[in-house]
Design a protein around this motif. Sequence first.
Motif, PDB file in Angstrom:
ATOM      1  N   SER A 169     156.663 -84.085 -97.112  1.00 13.68           N
ATOM      2  CA  SER A 169     155.938 -84.840 -98.141  1.00 13.68           C
ATOM      3  C   SER A 169     155.346 -86.133 -97.571  1.00 13.68           C
ATOM      4  N   CYS A 193     143.231 -83.522 -95.129  1.00 15.65           N
ATOM      5  CA  CYS A 193     143.503 -82.134 -94.745  1.00 15.65           C
ATOM      6  C   CYS A 193     142.187 -81.369 -94.597  1.00 15.65           C
ATOM      7  N   ALA A 207     151.834 -85.628 -96.736  1.00 19.57           N
ATOM      8  CA  ALA A 207     151.013 -85.027 -97.787  1.00 19.57           C
ATOM      9  C   ALA A 207     149.742 -85.815 -98.057  1.00 19.57           C
TER      10      ALA A 207
END
Length: 282
Positions: free
Chosen positions: A130, A137, A133
């Motif tokens: 996480s 991306c 995260a």
Amino acid sequence: PASRHEFPETRTSSCLRGSSTRSPGITSAAMGASTFAVLAQRRLRRRALRLRATAVQERLPKLSPKVEAFLRSAATGAAPGKGGDASLAGIQRAEAVWQMLRERAARQAGGEALDPPKQVVKRTSGRVPSAAADLPCFDVVVCGGTLGILVARVLQEEGFSVCIVERGQVKGRDQEWNVSPAELQPLVAHGVISQEEAKAALQSSWGASRVGIKGAHAVDFQAGALNAGVSPKLLVGAARERFEAAGGVVLEGATLTELEVFDDGVVLSLLGEAAGVRAKLC
């Protein structure tokens, strides 16, 4: 003197008994002496590396006045990649690295135990943590952008989101690339550049070539391949402009330090303004 390495008694935790015990001063003294010995060894190793680097620099080959004058006149803002840095300092850096590699190989062949190279790629079971995260991306992350920009553009045209990570700058060098004119057509066909951009990048071409060695006869022949010069600066520049206009991301001044592969993605750790990026696993 003994007092130099004596330390007061320290309280340590015993994981086996779950209780605290006292370590006598003599144990701390031994530990302190061991630590000093390790630090001294590291200092000696660093000093040896510095001396070796200096020795390598002193052994660099002497250049002719004409070659040295040309290299000193080369631009300092050189492009990355093979042949990108044609400056005298760039040639000397490359030579120093080559000499260090040769010396390392010789030491290893002589039975010396060398420190293992750093492992950049690491495989970890499980999902991306996480903590990563929030990193940007992408479908694909291309490491190295001088030629990577061409690959990135093809992937982009196939519908992938792409990011380029480059330690230096994504730009082409001044010196031409020796190519065949037909080699530019696949770039046009895949939308990397346009036909007009390919024509502008093609700076020179010739129908015949000559190969000769000083003091010997020369051979003339018709050149059916590698008979053109293309400007990397124009070619890479055109591809980059199209790449960024289509939403591609370029991270310059970003050094890749680690690549950790998880079950559902890859986390790339970077040095630079960006702490890192993520890539999907297809």
